[in-house]
Design an enzyme around this catalytic site. Structure first.
Site, PDB file in Angstrom:
ATOM      1  N   GLU A 148      -6.172   1.860  -2.141  1.00 43.28           N
ATOM      2  CA  GLU A 148      -5.399   0.674  -2.479  1.00 43.28           C
ATOM      3  C   GLU A 148      -6.329   0.221  -3.947  1.00 43.28           C
ATOM      4  O   GLU A 148      -7.240   0.538  -4.255  1.00 43.28           O
ATOM      5  CB  GLU A 148      -5.596  -0.280  -1.715  1.00 43.28           C
ATOM      6  CG  GLU A 148      -6.860  -1.143  -1.144  1.00 43.28           C
ATOM      7  CD  GLU A 148      -6.759  -2.055  -0.135  1.00 43.28           C
ATOM      8  OE1 GLU A 148      -5.898  -2.710  -0.084  1.00 43.28           O
ATOM      9  OE2 GLU A 148      -7.721  -2.069   0.510  1.00 43.28           O
ATOM     10  N   LYS A 179       0.852  -1.136  -0.039  1.00 41.29           N
ATOM     11  CA  LYS A 179      -0.047   0.186  -0.175  1.00 41.29           C
ATOM     12  C   LYS A 179       0.863   1.273   0.071  1.00 41.29           C
ATOM     13  O   LYS A 179       0.457   2.123  -0.594  1.00 41.29           O
ATOM     14  CB  LYS A 179      -0.777  -0.064   1.195  1.00 41.29           C
ATOM     15  CG  LYS A 179      -1.987  -1.104   1.063  1.00 41.29           C
ATOM     16  CD  LYS A 179      -2.908  -0.978   2.139  1.00 41.29           C
ATOM     17  CE  LYS A 179      -4.402  -1.679   2.185  1.00 41.29           C
ATOM     18  NZ  LYS A 179      -3.842  -3.329   2.420  1.00 41.29           N
ATOM     19  N   ARG A 217      -7.341  -8.154  -8.937  1.00 42.32           N
ATOM     20  CA  ARG A 217      -7.930  -9.278  -9.188  1.00 42.32           C
ATOM     21  C   ARG A 217      -9.601  -9.071  -9.201  1.00 42.32           C
ATOM     22  O   ARG A 217      -9.953  -8.086  -9.108  1.00 42.32           O
ATOM     23  CB  ARG A 217      -7.864 -10.424  -7.889  1.00 42.32           C
ATOM     24  CG  ARG A 217      -8.078  -9.698  -6.534  1.00 42.32           C
ATOM     25  CD  ARG A 217      -8.322 -10.528  -5.301  1.00 42.32           C
ATOM     26  NE  ARG A 217      -8.255  -9.917  -4.359  1.00 42.32           N
ATOM     27  CZ  ARG A 217      -9.464  -9.218  -3.669  1.00 42.32           C
ATOM     28  NH1 ARG A 217     -10.796  -9.382  -4.299  1.00 42.32           N
ATOM     29  NH2 ARG A 217      -9.236  -8.776  -2.422  1.00 42.32           N
TER      30      ARG A 217
END
Length: 647
Positions: free
Chosen positions: A292, A116, A296
């Site tokens: 963030e 992050k 996926r």
């Protein structure tokens, strides 16, 4: 397009990917652990390969074993789903080195967004707004404490490799920082193998709005936003798309920022840019910041599919196979509104603890989308996330979609494990949520009201008594008669309110008078089923052996006590600390002879990668410590005992 793919995952997401693969004519290979041999995703697949033991480290996290399975079955590509190895760049490189295609972004893109702190620096360089905070490499507690004080309280400690709310702690006072930091780092080390954290300014009226992006490695589009503000302990509960109160200006600004973020790292496939939004003065284009990127497919992707008409898994397969982006930005539009509720096996009154159990009965209503990895008769495993299903509804407006969600939750039936179904129903009916007044603190503010368990009404007791007497269905003509007199009996029902005695008087096979203690109900069997006091009973009743479940106004479970069972003493009262769930003992803080006060920490138990602190129920002296760090314990196991109190 691929001829065959291997799905390196389990449960709901594996089943979801298979459905699209089958529709496209793509063969699918499942992998499974010893705990999942009889699971739904194995049954749906054309082929299935055993990859190891029940623990994720013995199976779903074994990248080399997954690659071996793909090569042995002739799969051309691997779809990682979400979780497990889906965001592991080393796995991506190993897949590609084996001559296979990874259905997802490049290893470089995952690395760019995997930590992050580094991701925020990269996004700032790309012109994406970021939250004020500290992302340095020095993890000395004193350095982190000074950084937090400079940012200003409250702050949020976040694992740099985190996700799913793990390794995250809110701190409002300087004196609480050290304990919160140690706890966050310990949880991060367990979940991600990396204890490093960053510090962010905590926004007091936050909304969590994320943007779905999709890229082909060079250019990207966005598929609008999802609002994921309804969270508990940083875990999403109900998601919706589009975000309530969204303006065209705000949507354009967030969408453009998300596309810049994706294109800055040459992103390929489906991803999500998560933003924290200050909703204190409505949604404003200057009040959102990058948090963030999830590199996926997201758990909540179905709400985006519902409002756009896009199958994101199909897009993943097509782009991974070398096709260009299936649509341009101007081709994408929003139609209606959608909600997704996450149905979990968890004990809400006990603090939302993960639960296990066999699903004796499982029914979803028609006309909705229910993504599930389990079937009736399956067991919820203690080894994995206890999700039962995602319940998704879509309507022309937000109000219609929310009404459909409430109706779907009311009509969903689960028996055999405790669930959060009642909590979800209460949340869907929350007045503020209904008005679109959402922020990440809504659940915590109203938690006591939302987790309040409804009590069974006399009608529920009456139907349970009929089920106990085997009268729910057609009975023999003379049922209910004994020597010319109505048959009277007492039925004991052990339910949410304890053991209750219900009087049952039968004047025939189709008529009964039932005394629940708060009045007598007249029950009659008609062609449409049982009627109570002249009205049709709207509840559904399921009996399995000595267990009766009544669905309708809630979900109530009644057990028929066996008169031959001997009463078991309630136990040692407040003297014994029991394990609230199956789990791993991470730490023990006490020893025999030690004095403790009520609320003192005794031990830390880890389950489902979350840490749960066990505390003393009263003041006293430790008599025995029955466990040690590293031990695996079952639910209900005695862990620590206190000495008897002097009279």
């Amino acid at each position: 397009m691929f001829g065959k793919i291997l799905i390196a995952n389990r449960g709901e997401i594996a089943c979801r990917i298979m459905e699209t693969a089958h529709r496209l004519g793509v063969a699918s290979v499942a992998v499974y652990s010893e705990a999942d041999a009889a699971s739904r995703h194995v049954a749906l697949a054309g082929e299935a390969v055993l990859i190891g033991g029940p623990a994720p480290a013995e199976s779903y996290l074994r990248g080399e074993r997954l690659i071996e399975a793909a090569l042995a079955t002739g799969a051309e590509a691997i779809h990682p789903g979400y979780g497990f190895l889906s965001e592991n760049p080393d796995f991506v490189e190993a897949v590609e080195a084996a001559g296979l295609v990874f259905i997802g972004p490049s290893a470089a893109a995952i690395r760019a967004m995997g930590l992050k702190d580094a991701a925020k620096r990269l996004m700032a360089q790309a012109g994406v707004p970021v939250v004020p905070g500290w992302q340095g490499e020095d993890q000395d507690p004193a350095v982190l404490a000074r950084a937090a004080a400079e940012i200003g309280w409250p702050v949020l400690i976040k694992a740099v490799a985190g996700g799913g709310g793990k390794g995250m702690r809110k701190v409002t006072r300087a004196e609480d920082f050290a304990d919160a930091l140690a706890s966050a780092q310990g949880e991060a080390r367990t979940a991600f193998g990396n204890p490093a954290v960053l510090i962010e300014k905590y926004i007091t009226a936050p909304r969590h709005i994320e943007v779905q992006v999709f890229g082909d490695g060079q250019r990207a589009v966005h598929l609008f936003e999802r609002d994921c503000s309804l969270q508990r302990r940083h875990q999403k509960v109900i998601e919706e798309a589009p975000a309530p109160g969204m303006t065209p200006e705000m949507r354009a600004a967030m969408g453009q920022a998300a596309v810049r973020a994706a294109e800055a790292i040459g992103y390929k496939g489906a991803g999500t840019i998560e933003f924290i939004v200050d909703g204190s003065e409505g949604l404003r284009p200057d009040r959102f910041w990058f948090m963030e990127m999830n590199t996926r497919l997201q758990v909540e992707h179905p709400v985006t599919e519902a409002i756009t008409g896009v199958d994101l898994v199909e897009w993943q397969l097509r782009v991974a196979a070398g096709e260009p982006l299936p649509a341009r930005q101007e081709d994408l539009t929003i139609t209606g509104h959608a909600f997704e509720a996450r149905l979990y096996a968890e004990d809400v009154p006990a603090g939302f603890l993960p639960a296990t159990g066999r699903l004796d009965h499982l029914r979803f209503p028609p006309g909705i989308r229910a993504d599930s990895g389990v079937r009736e008769g399956d067991s919820i495993s203690p080894w994995y996330d206890p999700m039962i299903a995602k319940i998704i509804t879509h309507g022309a407006t937000r109000d219609i979609a929310l009404r459909k969600l409430s109706a779907a939750l009311a009509a969903t039936e689960v028996a055999g494990s405790v669930t959060n179904l009642g909590f979800l129903a209460a949340l869907a009916a929350h007045e503020g949520f209904g008005r679109g007044e959402v922020d990440t603190g809504l659940i915590e503010r109203d938690l006591n009201r939302l987790r309040h368990q409804a009590e069974p009404q006399p009608e529920d007791l009456a139907l349970a008594a009929l089920a106990a007497a085997d009268l729910l269905h057609e009975a023999a003509p003379l049922t209910g008669f004994a020597l010319w007199e109505p048959l009277r009996q007492s039925v004991l029902l052990e339910g949410p309110s304890g053991v209750q005695r219900v009087g049952l008087s039968l004047s025939g096979p189709d008529r009964a008078e039932i005394d629940t203690g708060s009045g007598v109900l007249i029950c009659e069997r008609r062609s449409q089923g049982w009627w109570i006091n002249g009205r049709p009973a709207g509840q559904r009743v399921v009996r399995r052996g000595r267990v009766v479940d009544v669905f309708g106004r809630g979900a109530f479970r009644f057990t028929l006590p066996d008169p031959l069972d001997r009463a078991i003493a309630a136990g040692a009262g407040g003297n014994v600390t029991l394990s609230p769930m199956p789990g791993l003992v991470k730490a023990v803080f006490v020893h025999p002879g030690q004095k403790v006060a009520q609320g003192d920490r005794l031990a830390v138990l880890e389950a489902m990668k979350m840490e749960h602190v066990l505390t003393a129920g009263r003041d006293g002296e430790i008599a025995e410590v029955l466990i040690e760090a590293g031990a695996q314990v079952e639910a209900g196991a005695a862990l620590i005992t206190l000495a008897e109190e002097a009279e």
